[in-house]
Design a protein around this motif. Sequence first.
Motif, short mmCIF file in Angstrom:
data_model
loop_
_atom_site.label_atom_id
_atom_site.label_comp_id
_atom_site.label_asym_id
_atom_site.label_seq_id
_atom_site.Cartn_x
_atom_site.Cartn_y
_atom_site.Cartn_z
N ARG A 261 -2.82 4.14 1.20
CA ARG A 261 -3.57 2.92 1.51
C ARG A 261 -3.73 2.73 3.02
O ARG A 261 -4.75 2.21 3.48
N GLN B 135 -7.43 2.01 4.46
CA GLN B 135 -7.75 0.74 5.10
C GLN B 135 -8.09 0.92 6.58
O GLN B 135 -9.03 0.29 7.09
N ASN C 152 -9.13 -1.51 -3.43
CA ASN C 152 -8.43 -2.07 -2.28
C ASN C 152 -6.91 -2.03 -2.43
O ASN C 152 -6.21 -1.57 -1.55
N CYS C 153 -6.41 -2.49 -3.60
CA CYS C 153 -4.95 -2.58 -3.75
C CYS C 153 -4.36 -1.47 -4.62
O CYS C 153 -3.14 -1.36 -4.74
N PHE C 154 -5.23 -0.66 -5.25
CA PHE C 154 -4.84 0.49 -6.06
C PHE C 154 -4.15 0.11 -7.37
O PHE C 154 -3.53 0.94 -8.02
#
Length: 681
Positions: free
Chosen positions: A280, A284, A560-562
């Motif tokens: 991540r 990001q 986004n947060c997986f």
Amino acid sequence: MADFGLYSYQEEVVERAVQGENIIIWLPTGGGKTRAAVYVAKRHLETTSQPKVVVLVNKVHLVDQHYTKEFKPNLGRDYSVVPVSGESEEKDFFGKVVKDSDVVICTAQILFNALTNMEETKHVELSDITLLIIDECHHTHKEAVYNKIMRCYVEKKLKGERKLPQILGLTASPGTGGARILDTAVEHVLQICANLDSAIVSTKNYTPELTKKVPRPIKTYDIVEKRPWDPFGEHLKEMMQMIHEFMIIPSDFRLRECGTQEYEADVVFLEQRGVREDNRMLAQCALHLRQYNDALLINDTLRMMDAYRSLEDFYTTKIITAMDGTDFFLVGLFQENRVELKEIAKNSQYENPKMGKLETVLLNQFVPDVKSKGILFSKTRKSTRCLNDWIINNRALQEAGIKAAVLTGAGIGINHMTQNEQADTIRNFRQGTLNLLISTSVAEEGLDIPECNLVVRYGLLTNEIAQQQASGRARAQDSQYSVVAQRGGREERRERINEHLEELTAKAIAKVQEMNLQVFHRKINELQTQAVTCSKLAEARKMDRRSRFAASSIQLLCRNCFKSVASGSDIKLIDNAHYVNVNPDFSQHYKVGGQVVLERSFEDWEPGRIVSCNNGNCNKDWGFEIKYKGVALLPNIAIKNFALETPEGRTTVKKWKDVAFIVEDFSFEEYCQDNFPDIFV
């Protein structure tokens, strides 16, 4: 032809089409291609048994324009002429409309849908049509919808079917297809001819008349020197370097220069890699670096404050959705530097010199006692809005009487114009309430815009077709076509290459026109056979790819947060357009936001509210609800907002057509039985 008001050059280019040949008419923007097509349609209607004319356009607003300006006034007294677009109810029974009308003007997608939809009131066969007119026909290539229609035609032709429509293509330039040498450019023109099963014609005997009717504008390169000092851009690059060091760039990867399209491609790849590798931090950081790169590109084209605001807008949402250490670092970096960035952006001594040059170009044309009209072309919707804001707040431009408005493509979303807004803007420009349009490429092609005495291309990297079409908008006598660019920069280099490619296009067309007729037809047949074979192989490969995994073996993860939120088997396809999650448990993973409002209404569905991830602070937008047949409220999700966990690892795709599993069609009956069992007892 004289009673129809055609110029001699128009009479020349329609001659073979009137005899029933498949023809592409090549005339410059403003040369009267549509009027020539109306004449061919009129003669076809008069001389053909049971005629049926269909006119295809590639943009919705052109349906009404062609209907109102040309086809209805010239054919409406004697024939039934009907416009059909995604905006109109007629699309829902298109087959009947075609059957009951003499001339139908529609977007290409509507005809393609009708060719593949077997429902009686919607279905159309190519054999139902006797003349098919294709506007802006240079788009008939690869997987464009024009080419999908013509592929159906070519397949039928190669099978020996005789009942096929005559083809009439219209273009201001077929382009070179990226070719830089004559032989390859000739191949491209031949491919367009093969795709349209047509020969290409242009005026040979009446070139002086055409030149007089469509005068070339005076072209100027309004060049500025590079900024002597760019503290705003340098500060952004220092911040980007800090992100590079924080994110730990993979050792096998090298980022290219900041502030370029190449760098953007690099960080897009890194974001995808981060998602695939469950990293991540990498994903990001890459997303944020893309925003900084966008700001550098804006700083290079527009005001420093426009670049600053683009970052400020991005971080306004990021501040309230921070989830982990990576987010806090990235948000904190901007917060620590925002005051200094804003102060630099306010300092006029560092301002972009291109803006000053653009101001001079506009002031030189918009002078007292001269009714000037112009179009300022820019790359993105965002840049058109920034330029409009600059003009509104620029005292000198306001005192010069410039009344500007933005014109961008229509569509769904906060940054798109509605069809009505587009029409109002063009009408106001035509009537003189506005005298400057600030436009994306939507105004380059097809739009009926009055003669302008100024066209400016600002911060653009486009191909030779777009350049020719933009240039063709400057049709007033002694008009100016200005290229505002930095000396030796990408825009200037691209514009000069386009000049070469424009000449190359003309040479390639001449070569094709000079070919022996038998050789030409043999070559067209070869190219068509190759295209059909390649298309079938590609389709077979696509089907193999689509059925690579069982839907139940795929997990959808929030990009986004997986977090894993759905199975591939939960997804169903409604009306070949909407990918919805039918599993009631999916509602546990999302929250709903504001109501989606669309300008148009649809036959079987209406939009609901925005849906987004409810995992902690994530809030990643996923799509929006749709209410189907007034009963089924279902989340309609965009696959670009998810990652796919497959048996062979994690991956991402932009569009649903690229997923490696088969999505089954939605059954309304099954849905009702599952969700309202009491009714079906």
